[in-house]
Design a protein around this motif. Structure first.
Motif, PDB file in Angstrom:
ATOM      1  N   LEU A  79       0.801  -1.213   0.000  1.00 32.80           N
ATOM      2  CA  LEU A  79       0.000   0.000   0.000  1.00 32.80           C
ATOM      3  C   LEU A  79       0.837   1.267   0.000  1.00 32.80           C
ATOM      4  O   LEU A  79       0.472   2.262  -0.651  1.00 32.80           O
ATOM      5  CB  LEU A  79      -0.945  -0.004   1.217  1.00 32.80           C
ATOM      6  CG  LEU A  79      -1.915  -1.191   1.327  1.00 32.80           C
ATOM      7  CD1 LEU A  79      -2.790  -1.045   2.572  1.00 32.80           C
ATOM      8  CD2 LEU A  79      -2.796  -1.273   0.075  1.00 32.80           C
ATOM      9  N   MET A  80       1.953   1.285   0.716  1.00 27.97           N
ATOM     10  CA  MET A  80       2.735   2.502   0.867  1.00 27.97           C
ATOM     11  C   MET A  80       3.825   2.649  -0.192  1.00 27.97           C
ATOM     12  O   MET A  80       4.543   3.644  -0.206  1.00 27.97           O
ATOM     13  CB  MET A  80       3.377   2.543   2.255  1.00 27.97           C
ATOM     14  CG  MET A  80       2.377   2.530   3.409  1.00 27.97           C
ATOM     15  SD  MET A  80       1.219   3.927   3.354  1.00 27.97           S
ATOM     16  CE  MET A  80       2.331   5.308   3.608  1.00 27.97           C
ATOM     17  N   VAL A  81       3.967   1.665  -1.080  1.00 26.27           N
ATOM     18  CA  VAL A  81       4.973   1.757  -2.143  1.00 26.27           C
ATOM     19  C   VAL A  81       4.406   2.600  -3.280  1.00 26.27           C
ATOM     20  O   VAL A  81       3.376   2.240  -3.877  1.00 26.27           O
ATOM     21  CB  VAL A  81       5.357   0.352  -2.654  1.00 26.27           C
ATOM     22  CG1 VAL A  81       6.329   0.465  -3.824  1.00 26.27           C
ATOM     23  CG2 VAL A  81       5.966  -0.468  -1.531  1.00 26.27           C
ATOM     24  N   PRO A  82       5.054   3.728  -3.600  1.00 29.46           N
ATOM     25  CA  PRO A  82       4.524   4.601  -4.665  1.00 29.46           C
ATOM     26  C   PRO A  82       4.717   3.983  -6.047  1.00 29.46           C
ATOM     27  O   PRO A  82       5.660   3.202  -6.271  1.00 29.46           O
ATOM     28  CB  PRO A  82       5.351   5.879  -4.507  1.00 29.46           C
ATOM     29  CG  PRO A  82       6.630   5.427  -3.867  1.00 29.46           C
ATOM     30  CD  PRO A  82       6.293   4.278  -2.986  1.00 29.46           C
ATOM     31  N   GLY A  83       3.816   4.316  -6.974  1.00 30.47           N
ATOM     32  CA  GLY A  83       3.941   3.875  -8.353  1.00 30.47           C
ATOM     33  C   GLY A  83       3.728   2.380  -8.472  1.00 30.47           C
ATOM     34  O   GLY A  83       3.117   1.716  -7.628  1.00 30.47           O
ATOM     35  N   GLY A  84       4.254   1.831  -9.562  1.00 25.75           N
ATOM     36  CA  GLY A  84       4.160   0.402  -9.782  1.00 25.75           C
ATOM     37  C   GLY A  84       2.862   0.018 -10.461  1.00 25.75           C
ATOM     38  O   GLY A  84       1.966   0.829 -10.672  1.00 25.75           O
ATOM     39  N   ASP A  85       2.796  -1.285 -10.817  1.00 27.47           N
ATOM     40  CA  ASP A  85       1.636  -1.838 -11.504  1.00 27.47           C
ATOM     41  C   ASP A  85       0.513  -2.040 -10.485  1.00 27.47           C
ATOM     42  O   ASP A  85       0.628  -2.849  -9.566  1.00 27.47           O
ATOM     43  CB  ASP A  85       2.007  -3.158 -12.167  1.00 27.47           C
ATOM     44  CG  ASP A  85       0.876  -3.705 -13.028  1.00 27.47           C
ATOM     45  OD1 ASP A  85      -0.223  -3.134 -13.002  1.00 27.47           O
ATOM     46  OD2 ASP A  85       1.105  -4.735 -13.689  1.00 27.47           O
ATOM     47  N   GLN A  86      -0.592  -1.307 -10.635  1.00 33.14           N
ATOM     48  CA  GLN A  86      -1.691  -1.387  -9.688  1.00 33.14           C
ATOM     49  C   GLN A  86      -2.348  -2.768  -9.701  1.00 33.14           C
ATOM     50  O   GLN A  86      -2.747  -3.291  -8.656  1.00 33.14           O
ATOM     51  CB  GLN A  86      -2.737  -0.317 -10.008  1.00 33.14           C
ATOM     52  CG  GLN A  86      -2.236   1.098  -9.818  1.00 33.14           C
ATOM     53  CD  GLN A  86      -1.847   1.364  -8.366  1.00 33.14           C
ATOM     54  OE1 GLN A  86      -2.554   0.992  -7.441  1.00 33.14           O
ATOM     55  NE2 GLN A  86      -0.695   2.004  -8.185  1.00 33.14           N
TER      56      GLN A  86
END
Length: 620
Positions: A79-86
């Motif tokens: 949850l707290m990791v910004p960006g990335g493949d949703q």
């Protein structure tokens, strides 16, 4: 004493009672260690089962610790990791949540399995111990059972055994698993952030203190209240059980006053307990939010400084909550263990007592026929320094009727108790066909014996069950014939269900004479070689007694019978009359012979005749 004074006295003695209890426990340490060794030895057959249950508890506890770490992982790594493949994040979230849910379901299944196995094991342990204790109680000396009283026997078989069977659970499994959970939780907290772990650990001492405060302050008050309620309820039962006596002596006001005082005392104790409970509950209610606030505050400072994550704070919050249940469980286990140990002392103290009159080595079966009963310089006392019988020397031929006569307290019933081997002589011996009764197998000897006591005891069952108590396999025709010979069949037939009528506890639904006739029928059906009748016809009216005299004469024929009776008509045809005075045999002979001597027996007959206006009464 007023309720206020009772309450103040209770407050003053509360601490003194606790100190006295500690001193008593110190004195009894040696006994407790011995009882504990005996208890553990007794549990040896179930040690593998207990070990398996403890293993299930440890595994289930470990699985419960997964949730906070999984929550931390979801927050910090998804949850707290910004960006990335949703989509990838969502899939990972679903997979993690599903895995944790499956773990928790498995943990609950293990917990259910553990609880079931613990319940099943406790049931087996309870049954085994209760059966062993019941068997020992059946064989304890009568004096020991008298000291215990009925309530003492029942409490040991019920509540004491129940508390004792939970000792392993309370003393080992529950606190052991709880302690491991506390240690494992603290280890995880330290491995995550030792600084925050110190904050979480700081709440443990006050939590333990508050828990112990509840155990040491509130529980004794609640126990005392329960004792008071038992006393008040018991007094109520006595009051209404004896309401005729209460009213005849005009004691209604006194009973009402005692009832009010008892309840006022309970109310005051309840208010004290409620005050303690509110203080302790307030302490818990304050400690929990303060602990959560401290973790959020200290964790927040670390997050802002880059030394922790949001997931760390959430995990710490969850682990801190997990510390509460095991800490409370440990404290409660300490309290309940003390109660279980006290129950263990009471149970094993009885199990260690020697049974009454165990068979001597080499004891032989009792003979089928009585040729002779001999009392050789027999003395007996319930207390060593106070003898009831003194140097009794008697030779009694078998198959005869022996009447025992004497004033109240002369030793008649005691003499028959020695014949029945309810007691053993203090000195001398009772010999059957030349063999000391103590050298005969007790079970074999009692099988030749029948007793109709002065205080008739009937069981809460049917008429037929009571008559056939000594011969459960007796056919109905034999039961009916025994009742006919005891002049009981007629009134039995008039009962609502005849021989299947329930007579209530101690035969409360029958009259005194009816109860005694059932007792006589029970002895007739047993067909004993030695028969003892202790005032067996005292509650019969004259008509009923005359009707069973012929039946009793047939019953007495060719068997050794001891008769204790007031009425001369019951004993005047005895083959031998033994006159006792202050524990000594003063006369023996037949009725006419003793009257001709003009001794104590003749005087008793004359006194009885004057008292009742008839020549058919002898004081015994």
């Amino acid at each position: 004493m007023s309720s206020r004074r009772r309450f103040l006295e209770f407050r003053r003695t509360l601490e003194q009672a606790a100190a006295a209890k500690r001193a008593k426990e110190k004195v009894e340490k040696a006994d407790r260690r011995r009882h504990l060794r005996g208890y553990l030895q007794w549990l040896r057959p179930w040690r593998a089962s207990f070990a398996g249950i403890f293993a299930l508890a440890v595994v289930g506890m470990g699985l419960e610790l997964v949730l906070p770490m999984a929550t931390r992982s979801i927050i910090d790594e998804i949850l707290m990791v910004p960006g990335g493949d949703q989509a990838a994040k969502l899939g990972r979230l679903h997979w993690t949540a599903g895995a944790v849910a499956a773990t928790l379901v498995f943990a609950q299944l293990l917990e259910a399995l553990r609880n079931y196995r613990m319940s099943a094991l406790n049931a087996r342990v309870i049954f085994s111990l209760r059966r062993r204790l019941y068997d020992r109680l059946l064989r304890l000396p009568l004096a020991t059972l008298t000291d215990l009283k009925t309530g003492g026997v029942v409490s040991r078989l019920s509540s004491d055994v129940d508390h004792l069977t939970g000792l392993v659970q309370m003393a080992v499994i529950s606190p052991g698993a709880a302690l491991l959970k506390v240690l494992a939780t603290m280890a995880i907290l330290v491995s995550l952030r030792w600084q925050m772990a110190l904050v979480a650990a700081a709440m443990l001492p006050p939590l333990v203190w508050v828990s112990l405060l509840y155990v040491t302050r509130a529980r004794p008050i609640y126990r005392s209240m329960a004792d008071d309620r038992t006393a008040v309820d018991g007094r109520v039962a006595e009051t209404f059980g004896g309401i005729r006596v209460v009213r005849s002596f005009q004691r209604e006001a006194k009973e009402r006053h005692d009832y009010s005082v008892g309840h006022h005392t309970i109310i005051r104790k309840n208010l004290l307990a409620e005050t303690v409970h509110l203080a302790i509950d307030g302490g818990w209610s304050l400690l929990m939010p303060l602990t959560s606030l401290a973790i959020v505050w200290f964790g927040g400072t670390m997050v802002l400084a880059g030394g922790a994550t949001i997931g760390d704070i959430v995990a710490f919050q969850m682990y801190s909550t997990m510390l509460l249940a095991p800490v409370w469980r440990i404290v409660v286990s300490l309290s309940q263990t003390q109660r279980s140990l006290a129950a263990m002392d009471r149970v094993f103290d009885l199990l260690e007592k020697e049974p009454a009159m165990p068979d001597r080595p080499g004891a032989r079966p009792a003979p089928a026929r009585v040729e002779e009963l001999r009392f050789e310089r027999l003395s007996f006392g319930y207390l060593p320094e106070k003898l009831v019988l003194h140097d009794v020397d008697l030779v009694l031929p078998g198959g005869k009727t022996i009447a025992l006569v004497g004033a109240s307290g002369a030793g008649k019933t005691t003499l028959t108790d020695l014949v029945a081997r309810f007691q053993d002589p203090t000195a001398g011996a009772v010999k059957l066909n030349g063999v000391d009764l103590r050298d005969l197998q007790l079970h074999s000897y009692r099988a030749r014996l029948g007793v109709v006591p002065q205080e008739v005891f009937l069981f809460d069952g049917t008429v037929r069950e009571n008559i056939s108590y000594g011969r459960r396999d007796a056919p109905f025709d034999a039961v009916r014939k025994a009742a006919e010979r005891a002049n009981a069949h007629r009134f039995i037939a008039e009962l609502e269900s005849g021989y299947d009528t329930l007579i209530g506890e101690r035969g409360v639904k029958l009259s005194g004479g009816q109860r005694q006739r059932l007792s006589i029928a029970r002895a007739i059906l047993a067909d004993p070689e030695i028969l003892i009748l202790d005032e067996a016809t005292s509650s019969l009216d004259s008509e009923s007694e005359l009707l069973i005299q012929e039946a009793l004469a047939q019953l007495f024929r060719d068997r050794t019978t001891f008769v204790i009776a007031h009425r001369l008509s019951t004993i005047m045809h005895a083959d031998l009359i033994v006159v006792l005075h202050e524990g000594r045999v003063v006369e023996t002979g037949q009725h006419a012979e003793l009257l001709a001597r003009g001794g104590l027996y003749a005087k008793m007959v004359k006194v009885g005749a004057r008292a009742h206006g008839t020549g058919h009464q002898a004081d015994s």
